[in-house]
Design a protein around this motif. Structure first.
Motif, mmCIF file in Angstrom:
data_model
loop_
_atom_site.group_PDB
_atom_site.id
_atom_site.type_symbol
_atom_site.label_atom_id
_atom_site.label_comp_id
_atom_site.label_asym_id
_atom_site.label_seq_id
_atom_site.Cartn_x
_atom_site.Cartn_y
_atom_site.Cartn_z
ATOM 1 N N HIS A 80 5.762 -3.271 -43.502
ATOM 2 C CA HIS A 80 4.554 -4.084 -43.427
ATOM 3 C C HIS A 80 3.440 -3.403 -42.627
ATOM 4 C CE1 HIS A 80 7.859 -6.900 -44.259
ATOM 5 N NE2 HIS A 80 6.962 -7.613 -44.893
ATOM 6 N N GLY A 81 2.228 -3.719 -42.978
ATOM 7 C CA GLY A 81 1.073 -3.283 -42.206
ATOM 8 C C GLY A 81 0.745 -4.329 -41.144
ATOM 9 N N TYR A 82 -0.291 -4.048 -40.361
ATOM 10 C CA TYR A 82 -0.617 -4.947 -39.255
ATOM 11 C C TYR A 82 -2.108 -4.896 -38.985
ATOM 12 C CZ TYR A 82 -0.845 -6.810 -34.503
ATOM 13 O OH TYR A 82 -1.181 -7.537 -33.390
ATOM 14 N N LYS A 83 -2.697 -6.046 -38.767
ATOM 15 C CA LYS A 83 -4.108 -6.126 -38.427
ATOM 16 C C LYS A 83 -4.297 -7.188 -37.368
ATOM 17 C CE LYS A 83 -8.552 -5.317 -38.829
ATOM 18 N NZ LYS A 83 -9.128 -4.023 -38.402
ATOM 19 N N GLU A 84 -5.004 -6.831 -36.297
ATOM 20 C CA GLU A 84 -5.247 -7.791 -35.223
ATOM 21 C C GLU A 84 -6.634 -8.404 -35.369
ATOM 22 O OE1 GLU A 84 -5.078 -8.126 -30.334
ATOM 23 O OE2 GLU A 84 -4.712 -6.205 -31.336
ATOM 24 N N LEU A 85 -6.702 -9.732 -35.260
ATOM 25 C CA LEU A 85 -7.955 -10.472 -35.356
ATOM 26 C C LEU A 85 -8.173 -11.265 -34.076
ATOM 27 C CD1 LEU A 85 -7.424 -11.927 -38.952
ATOM 28 C CD2 LEU A 85 -8.704 -9.860 -38.344
ATOM 29 N N LEU A 86 -9.411 -11.609 -33.812
ATOM 30 C CA LEU A 86 -9.742 -12.418 -32.640
ATOM 31 C C LEU A 86 -10.409 -13.709 -33.094
ATOM 32 C CD1 LEU A 86 -10.137 -12.826 -29.550
ATOM 33 C CD2 LEU A 86 -12.342 -11.671 -29.806
ATOM 34 N N ILE A 87 -9.882 -14.828 -32.631
ATOM 35 C CA ILE A 87 -10.522 -16.125 -32.881
ATOM 36 C C ILE A 87 -11.294 -16.473 -31.611
ATOM 37 C CG2 ILE A 87 -10.164 -18.561 -33.408
ATOM 38 C CD1 ILE A 87 -7.537 -17.796 -34.732
ATOM 39 N N PRO A 88 -12.618 -16.404 -31.631
ATOM 40 C CA PRO A 88 -13.412 -16.623 -30.410
ATOM 41 C C PRO A 88 -13.237 -18.048 -29.879
ATOM 42 C CG PRO A 88 -14.743 -15.618 -32.148
ATOM 43 C CD PRO A 88 -13.469 -16.086 -32.792
ATOM 44 N N ALA A 89 -13.413 -18.185 -28.584
ATOM 45 C CA ALA A 89 -13.352 -19.508 -27.956
ATOM 46 C C ALA A 89 -14.607 -20.301 -28.303
ATOM 47 C CB ALA A 89 -13.231 -19.351 -26.446
ATOM 48 N N GLY A 90 -14.545 -21.605 -28.126
ATOM 49 C CA GLY A 90 -15.688 -22.457 -28.378
ATOM 50 C C GLY A 90 -16.609 -22.526 -27.173
ATOM 51 N N ASP A 91 -17.547 -23.459 -27.209
ATOM 52 C CA ASP A 91 -18.470 -23.641 -26.084
ATOM 53 C C ASP A 91 -17.683 -23.935 -24.813
ATOM 54 O OD1 ASP A 91 -20.544 -23.272 -27.830
ATOM 55 O OD2 ASP A 91 -20.904 -25.418 -28.148
ATOM 56 N N GLY A 92 -18.112 -23.304 -23.715
ATOM 57 C CA GLY A 92 -17.422 -23.518 -22.454
ATOM 58 C C GLY A 92 -16.034 -22.907 -22.426
ATOM 59 N N GLU A 93 -15.808 -21.868 -23.284
ATOM 60 C CA GLU A 93 -14.511 -21.187 -23.349
ATOM 61 C C GLU A 93 -13.373 -22.141 -23.725
ATOM 62 O OE1 GLU A 93 -14.041 -17.750 -22.949
ATOM 63 O OE2 GLU A 93 -16.218 -17.876 -23.115
ATOM 64 N N LYS A 94 -13.680 -23.160 -24.528
ATOM 65 C CA LYS A 94 -12.664 -24.122 -24.936
ATOM 66 C C LYS A 94 -11.846 -23.586 -26.107
ATOM 67 C CE LYS A 94 -15.122 -28.310 -23.495
ATOM 68 N NZ LYS A 94 -15.703 -29.602 -23.941
ATOM 69 N N PHE A 95 -10.559 -23.967 -26.138
ATOM 70 C CA PHE A 95 -9.706 -23.620 -27.268
ATOM 71 C C PHE A 95 -10.094 -24.488 -28.465
ATOM 72 C CE2 PHE A 95 -7.263 -21.920 -23.806
ATOM 73 C CZ PHE A 95 -6.588 -20.830 -24.358
ATOM 74 N N LEU A 96 -10.179 -23.876 -29.649
ATOM 75 C CA LEU A 96 -10.552 -24.603 -30.858
ATOM 76 C C LEU A 96 -9.335 -25.062 -31.659
ATOM 77 C CD1 LEU A 96 -13.600 -22.438 -32.014
ATOM 78 C CD2 LEU A 96 -13.565 -24.508 -30.611
ATOM 79 N N MET A 97 -8.159 -24.628 -31.250
ATOM 80 C CA MET A 97 -6.903 -25.110 -31.822
ATOM 81 C C MET A 97 -5.999 -25.517 -30.669
ATOM 82 S SD MET A 97 -6.022 -22.547 -34.990
ATOM 83 C CE MET A 97 -5.647 -21.158 -33.915
ATOM 84 N N GLU A 98 -4.883 -26.148 -30.989
ATOM 85 C CA GLU A 98 -3.929 -26.552 -29.955
ATOM 86 C C GLU A 98 -3.557 -25.344 -29.097
ATOM 87 O OE1 GLU A 98 -1.608 -27.908 -27.316
ATOM 88 O OE2 GLU A 98 -2.543 -29.343 -28.691
ATOM 89 N N LYS A 99 -3.784 -25.463 -27.805
ATOM 90 C CA LYS A 99 -3.592 -24.343 -26.882
ATOM 91 C C LYS A 99 -2.122 -24.010 -26.656
ATOM 92 C CE LYS A 99 -4.229 -23.273 -21.939
ATOM 93 N NZ LYS A 99 -4.798 -23.759 -20.662
ATOM 94 N N ASN A 100 -1.300 -25.034 -26.457
ATOM 95 C CA ASN A 100 0.082 -24.798 -26.033
ATOM 96 C C ASN A 100 1.048 -24.727 -27.211
ATOM 97 O OD1 ASN A 100 -1.097 -26.857 -23.600
ATOM 98 N ND2 ASN A 100 -0.256 -24.879 -23.001
ATOM 99 N N ALA A 101 0.697 -23.877 -28.185
ATOM 100 C CA ALA A 101 1.538 -23.715 -29.372
ATOM 101 C C ALA A 101 1.332 -22.331 -29.963
ATOM 102 C CB ALA A 101 1.222 -24.784 -30.413
#
Length: 225
Positions: free
Chosen positions: A188-209
């Motif tokens: 398999h190949g591999y590619k790393e992506l970054l999902i930026p934080a929201g306003d105020g550095e908030k998580f945009l998805m469930e943090k503890n998962a």
């Protein structure tokens, strides 16, 4: 034991080399680590392609054994479950253990920096920009190139903890009879992506998962930073 017999050389200041150095230093040895790269705590360098580490009970036991567990927890995020995203956008979840149990996401680079700090606090000396060029196994001498200058280090023991393309292992292959080594590559190949934080550095998805998008022969996973 004489002072010279207490000298130990470790190749590589990564996670394994740093943790090993702390264990040995706490047992009274004079430990020196030789790392081919610059000090990642002082320079902006590429740490390599690697997803976040997920520390579980085995990892914590290794850290707890030298008393640095709490220092690492400060740079880790607990994940108590995995969340699966199907093709319709529907979510399902699965707990990793019993109530209160989690695995912990932590950046390999951040973890490495903290562990090098802890190693130095334990009395370990870390020498950067030292590329291993040879090992005299009969006389326990390690040879390094330090910015064009040859350096020789004699010690009681030499540990090779310098990763996938280990210079120490290469020297063992070149100087030891019947030394076997095999290497297999993933398909398999591999590619790393970054999902930026929201306003105020908030998580945009469930943090503890740990999030997973399974798609047959490939998948996308996301861990919190």
């Amino acid at each position: 034991m004489s002072t010279e017999n207490k000298n130990i050389t470790i190749l590589g200041a990564g996670l394994v080399g740093s943790l090993l150095s702390i264990y040995l230093s706490r047992r009274g040895y004079n430990v020196s680590i030789y790392e081919r790269r610059v000090d990642m705590r002082k320079a902006t360098i590429v740490a390599g392609r690697s997803i976040n580490l997920a520390l579980s009970d085995r990892g914590w036991r290794g850290l707890k054994g030298v008393g640095i567990e709490e220092a690492i927890r400060k740079v880790a995020i607990p994940m108590d479950r995995r969340i699966m995203h199907n093709v319709k956008g529907e979510l399902t979840s699965q707990q990793y253990g019993e109530s209160g149990q989690s695995i912990y996401a932590t950046s390999r680079g951040v973890l490495n920096c903290v562990m090098m700090d802890e190693a130095e606090r334990s009395g370990v000396k870390i020498h950067f920009n030292h590329r291993c060029t040879g090992i005299d196994i009969e006389n326990n001498i390690s040879k390094f190139d330090y910015n064009g200058v040859e350096v020789e280090v004699k010690s009681r023991l030499i540990f090779s903890a310098d990763g996938a393309f280990s210079a120490g292992r290469l020297q063992m292959q070149l100087s030891t009879d019947r030394f076997e080594y095999s290497q297999n590559y993933l398909k398999h190949g591999y590619k790393e992506l970054l999902i930026p934080a929201g306003d105020g550095e908030k998580f945009l998805m469930e943090k503890n998962a740990l999030h997973i998008w399974p798609r047959g022969g490939y998948m996308l996973i996301a861990l919190p930073n």
